[in-house]
Scaffold this active site. Structure first.
Site, PDB file in Angstrom:
ATOM      1  N   HIS A 140      22.044   5.213 -16.426  1.00 21.35           N
ATOM      2  CA  HIS A 140      20.954   5.450 -15.479  1.00 21.35           C
ATOM      3  C   HIS A 140      20.264   6.782 -15.743  1.00 21.35           C
ATOM      4  O   HIS A 140      19.330   7.153 -15.057  1.00 21.35           O
ATOM      5  CB  HIS A 140      21.476   5.379 -14.043  1.00 21.35           C
ATOM      6  CG  HIS A 140      22.174   4.080 -13.772  1.00 21.35           C
ATOM      7  ND1 HIS A 140      23.513   3.891 -14.065  1.00 21.35           N
ATOM      8  CD2 HIS A 140      21.734   2.904 -13.302  1.00 21.35           C
ATOM      9  CE1 HIS A 140      23.850   2.655 -13.752  1.00 21.35           C
ATOM     10  NE2 HIS A 140      22.790   2.027 -13.293  1.00 21.35           N
TER      11      HIS A 140
ATOM     12  N   GLU B  13       0.818  -1.220   0.000  1.00 19.34           N
ATOM     13  CA  GLU B  13       0.000   0.000   0.000  1.00 19.34           C
ATOM     14  C   GLU B  13       0.848   1.265   0.000  1.00 19.34           C
ATOM     15  O   GLU B  13       0.491   2.260  -0.634  1.00 19.34           O
ATOM     16  CB  GLU B  13      -0.926   0.032   1.227  1.00 19.34           C
ATOM     17  CG  GLU B  13      -2.059  -0.978   1.193  1.00 19.34           C
ATOM     18  CD  GLU B  13      -1.662  -2.335   1.782  1.00 19.34           C
ATOM     19  OE1 GLU B  13      -0.450  -2.577   2.006  1.00 19.34           O
ATOM     20  OE2 GLU B  13      -2.561  -3.154   2.023  1.00 19.34           O
TER      21      GLU B  13
ATOM     22  N   SER C  51      21.084  -5.943 -22.523  1.00 17.39           N
ATOM     23  CA  SER C  51      19.686  -5.630 -22.807  1.00 17.39           C
ATOM     24  C   SER C  51      19.580  -4.358 -23.638  1.00 17.39           C
ATOM     25  O   SER C  51      20.413  -3.458 -23.530  1.00 17.39           O
ATOM     26  CB  SER C  51      18.906  -5.471 -21.505  1.00 17.39           C
ATOM     27  OG  SER C  51      19.471  -4.455 -20.723  1.00 17.39           O
TER      28      SER C  51
ATOM     29  N   ARG D  65      10.586   0.841  -4.128  1.00 18.83           N
ATOM     30  CA  ARG D  65      10.907  -0.311  -4.956  1.00 18.83           C
ATOM     31  C   ARG D  65      10.989  -1.591  -4.116  1.00 18.83           C
ATOM     32  O   ARG D  65      11.689  -1.639  -3.109  1.00 18.83           O
ATOM     33  CB  ARG D  65      12.210  -0.080  -5.707  1.00 18.83           C
ATOM     34  CG  ARG D  65      12.642  -1.256  -6.474  1.00 18.83           C
ATOM     35  CD  ARG D  65      13.406  -0.927  -7.751  1.00 18.83           C
ATOM     36  NE  ARG D  65      13.911  -2.177  -8.294  1.00 18.83           N
ATOM     37  CZ  ARG D  65      13.212  -2.969  -9.086  1.00 18.83           C
ATOM     38  NH1 ARG D  65      11.999  -2.640  -9.470  1.00 18.83           N
ATOM     39  NH2 ARG D  65      13.731  -4.100  -9.512  1.00 18.83           N
TER      40      ARG D  65
ATOM     41  N   HIS E  25      30.178  -9.243 -16.285  1.00 14.85           N
ATOM     42  CA  HIS E  25      29.798  -7.842 -16.075  1.00 14.85           C
ATOM     43  C   HIS E  25      29.435  -7.638 -14.618  1.00 14.85           C
ATOM     44  O   HIS E  25      28.824  -8.500 -13.993  1.00 14.85           O
ATOM     45  CB  HIS E  25      28.592  -7.477 -16.958  1.00 14.85           C
ATOM     46  CG  HIS E  25      27.933  -6.202 -16.549  1.00 14.85           C
ATOM     47  ND1 HIS E  25      28.497  -4.976 -16.780  1.00 14.85           N
ATOM     48  CD2 HIS E  25      26.777  -5.955 -15.882  1.00 14.85           C
ATOM     49  CE1 HIS E  25      27.698  -4.038 -16.277  1.00 14.85           C
ATOM     50  NE2 HIS E  25      26.656  -4.603 -15.724  1.00 14.85           N
TER      51      HIS E  25
END
Ligand code: GLN
Ligand code: ZN
Length: 757
Positions: free
Chosen positions: A697, A19, A435, A517, A644
């Site tokens: 980023h 929540e 990616s 997160r 990596h």
């Protein structure tokens, strides 16, 4: 026998159905008011307190809640708020969020404070920033007092839980000349005032958490600790009747134990799960009238506690500490585990009965404290039965492992010559980390397949089209080593976990990673085994689209393990080896199918490095590095192995990274000051390296000139023949436009360097 008391260091705070995350995100978007967000937060706090009360917990924490992070809360509590945030002229809560995750809007444009991993967990805290003009003093709304009063109004006596001054000063970043010591006196005064206010409000116990004591503590730091507490404790005891609990967790406090026990704390909290020496320390002597908050229930993992084992531990402790003074507690905050097993509907009861999340751990504390015989018997039966049977093939493969399985031959230098011939790459070869942008349609395709809305053929056809486009794009940009783009994965660990036997996945077991997160880590349930190829089909398809080499793309065993809840019945080493064998099968299948370069990501290798240097090798690196070698030791000399890592702070373990024996490593470096390059230089680092030349980023497109400059800095420290050119991490969170523009500049920069060479 009288029942013992129980204590909890902290309770989850994101809300049972996340929540807080959803309310906060709505608040950020302006969809709900601050009052709505405050209401959601208050409900979450009530929920936790009521659960703990119902379970009969004796010491229930307050102020363990946070809108973003407790260290950031402490910075605001002490008035350590950098001017650039205050100058925005936002409300108190908005100022707090500006520091937490940045602000870009009508009132200005400021970056967030940096974020760092919280000790050896997957939680991240906000690093406070102190400069020479910072004056620490209790300021603004006194959150610990507010939350204490809030609980009290609900009829619950809580223990206000504070991050202590030593830990705060140890974790802060100093931008001026003044260092920790210069702030100690003002910090102590602020804490004293706070404790006085809490005591006046009725708090009987106040927990001051000093987890930084479990690091190595040098003489100067020890002095700082002593100077803080000698004064604080004396004043608190003189001025109030509050009892002070010094709470530690994530390890033992061997460097300061003697000081801690001589100080006159009313309670001392020690971690008996991760604290390898805690028992030994207590046996060496524990003060008579002090309460020991014994952290025996693991706050970090999701398995049921073995009561017989915990009782044996408590009995050992009680040989040195008066039983009446022993409180049964969690080893650390329950923030690191999900709320409740009751929220899992898909896993069978037979599986779920082995799990204890936060709410189930409350029951465990009570069972242990009450020495509940029925519960004890039930628990005994649970541990006596076989939870999961061994996979004979895996066991045989593990038993058969010999030294040769961990050593690749020929040597890296010899392989380099062979690979130079095979690949004929130009100087400064260019590549990416794996990616490519995960657009909404890419995610929609995966989701539709998962829900059964499209057929496997449709799913594959879409991804193949994306792969072909991605490769055409890379060719047109002029990259030398190509990737397929990772459109089939949402997460580098989950993707492999779901396709390897031995992992299980929960539905709702979310854990806070930072701010809003959350992550849902896989659970290592049984022996790990790969029964079929995972990535081969995609890689083979990709390689068919181009004459340039396409990298196979895998996640390494240490990262898979570090981002999962590990088993407790077998060692981490054994689990890493099992995962290693599974990934090795995949590596060899890729090689067999014509894939000539294979990248095995170890994004999280550094994360579980023990907090004490003296434990680094024997507790961790001695199995983690070999687990990686196991994965690639059997490939042919001409197969090039890349790895990596998502960070650049490996100065201290440069030699261990080199000993992973990869041919090429790429890592994040663009935001750091490239200090690592000196370390690489000094260690005569052999692995070819691609320190990221721009920051993925941020959507910012780096100029050619900027990248050339970075490369010059790299070339000052790394031999030219070892330098690769690449971004600093995967591009999946980026947009397509900026990605293409950035990569074009990257290739142009590499070409410029070739021309200069
Ligand atoms: N290969 C992965 C990617 O590019 C690596 C991700 C990571 O380092 N976290 O997305
Ligand atoms: Zn990365």
């Amino acid at each position: 026998m009288t029942a013992k008391k129980t204590s909890v260091i902290g309770f989850p705070r994101i809300g049972k159905a996340r929540e807080l995350k959803f309310a906060s995100e709505k608040f950020f978007k302006g969809e709900v008011s601050e009052a709505d967000l405050q209401k959601a937060a208050a409900e979450i706090r009530q929920y936790g307190w009521q659960k703990q009360k119902a379970a009969g917990i004796s010491f229930i924490p307050s102020n363990d809640f946070s809108f973003y992070d407790n260290v950031l809360d402490t910075a605001f509590l002490l008035g350590a708020v950098p001017a650039r945030y205050k100058e925005l002229g936002l409300s108190a809560l908005e100022t707090y969020f500006a520091a937490a995750h940045g602000y870009q809007g009508a009132k200005g444009d400021v970056k967030a404070l940096p974020m760092k991993k919280w000790f050896n967990t997957n939680y991240h805290y906000i690093v406070p920033e102190l400069d020479d003009s910072t004056e620490l003093a209790l300021s603004g709304d006194v959150k610990p007092l507010q939350e204490y009063n809030e609980a009290k109004a609900a009829g619950i006596q809580t223990v206000p839980s504070l991050i202590g001054p030593y830990t705060f000063l140890r974790l802060a970043r100093y931008n001026g000349n003044k260092k920790a010591g210069a702030f100690a006196a003002s910090a102590v005064n602020a804490y004293l005032k706070l404790v006085e206010q809490l005591a006046a409000a009725g708090a009987e116990w106040i927990a001051i958490a000093e987890p930084a004591l479990v690091f190595d503590v040098n003489d100067e730091e020890k002095q700082l600790f002593k100077s803080i507490y000698a004064f604080l404790l004396e004043q608190v005891h003189a001025k109030t009747s509050a009892k002070i609990l010094l709470q530690t967790y994530f390890g033992d406090i061997r460097d300061v134990y003697q000081d801690v026990v001589s100080f006159g704390f009313d309670g001392i909290g020690l971690d008996f799960v991760e604290g390898l020496k805690s028992l030994e320390l207590v046996k060496a002597g524990f003060p008579k009238n002090t309460v020991l908050f014994a952290g025996v229930v693991n706050g970090k993992n999701i398995w049921r506690a073995d009561y017989a084992q915990k009782n044996a531990l408590l009995a050992e402790i009680e040989k040195s500490v008066d039983a009446a003074n022993v409180v049964v507690g969690t080893s650390c905050s329950l923030l690191h585990v999900p709320y409740t097993v009751a929220a899992e509907q898909k896993l069978p009861a037979e599986t779920l009965k082995h799990f204890a999340f936060a709410e189930e751990k409350l029951v465990e504390l009570a069972d242990l404290a009450n020495a509940d015989t029925a519960a004890l018997e039930k628990n005994k039966a649970l541990f006596a039965a076989v939870r999961v049977s061994e996979n004979a093939a895996v066991q045989a493969a593990l038993a058969a492992l010999g030294d040769a399985d961990f050593v690749r031959s020929p040597s890296r230098a010899d392989r380099k010559k062979v690979q130079k011939e095979v690949f004929g790459l130009p100087a400064f070869p260019t590549t990416t980390i794996g990616s490519f942008p995960q657009t909404a349609e890419v995610r929609a395709n995966r989701a539709a397949f998962k829900k059964g809305e499209i057929t496997r053929e449709q799913y594959v056809a879409f991804n193949q089209k994306k792969i072909a486009e991605c490769i055409a794009l890379q060719e047109s940009i002029g990259l030398d080593v190509i990737v397929h783009g990772e459109f089939e994965r949402n997460d580098m660990v989950e993707y492999f976990g779901t396709q390897i036997d031995g992992f299980i996945f929960t539905q709702n077991a979310w854990v806070q990673s930072y701010g809003t997160r959350c992550v849902k880590p896989p659970v290592v349930w049984g022996d790990i085994h790969r029964s079929k190829p995972i990535t081969v089909e995609w890689s083979v398809f990709a390689q068919k689209q181009t004459n340039k080499p396409v990298k196979g793309m895998l996640t390494g065993p240490v990262t898979i393990l570090n981002w999962s809840f590990p088993r407790e019945d077998i060692s981490l080493k054994a689990q890493a080896q099992q995962i290693g064998l599974a990934i090795r099968d995949e590596v060899l299948d890729l090689e067999k199918n014509g894939i000539k370069i294979i990248q095995i990501d170890e994004a999280a290798l550094r994360e579980k490095l023990p907090l004490r240097k003296s434990d680094w090798h024997k507790e961790y690196l001695d199995w983690a590095i070999p687990a990686f070698r196991l994965v690639h030791a059997k490939v042919k000399p001409e197969t090039q192995i890349h790895t990596h890592m998502c960070y650049s702070e490996f100065n201290d373990i440069v030699r261990d990274i080199d000993a992973m024996d990869a041919d090429v490593i790429t890592f994040e470096a663009s935001r750091s000051d490239l200090k690592l390059l000196d370390a690489l230089n000094e260690a005569h680092f052999e692995t070819q390296v691609g320190p990221g030349v721009y920051d993925i980023h941020s959507p910012r497109v780096p100029s050619v000139e900027e990248i050339v400059n970075t490369l010059h800095k790299i070339l000052d420290k790394v031999p030219q023949e070892n330098v690769w050119v690449n971004p600093d991490c995967g591009l999946k969170t980026r947009g397509e436009t900026e990605t293409t523009a950035s990569l074009k500049n990257l290739v142009a920069a590499a070409k410029q360097l070739r021309a200069e060479a």
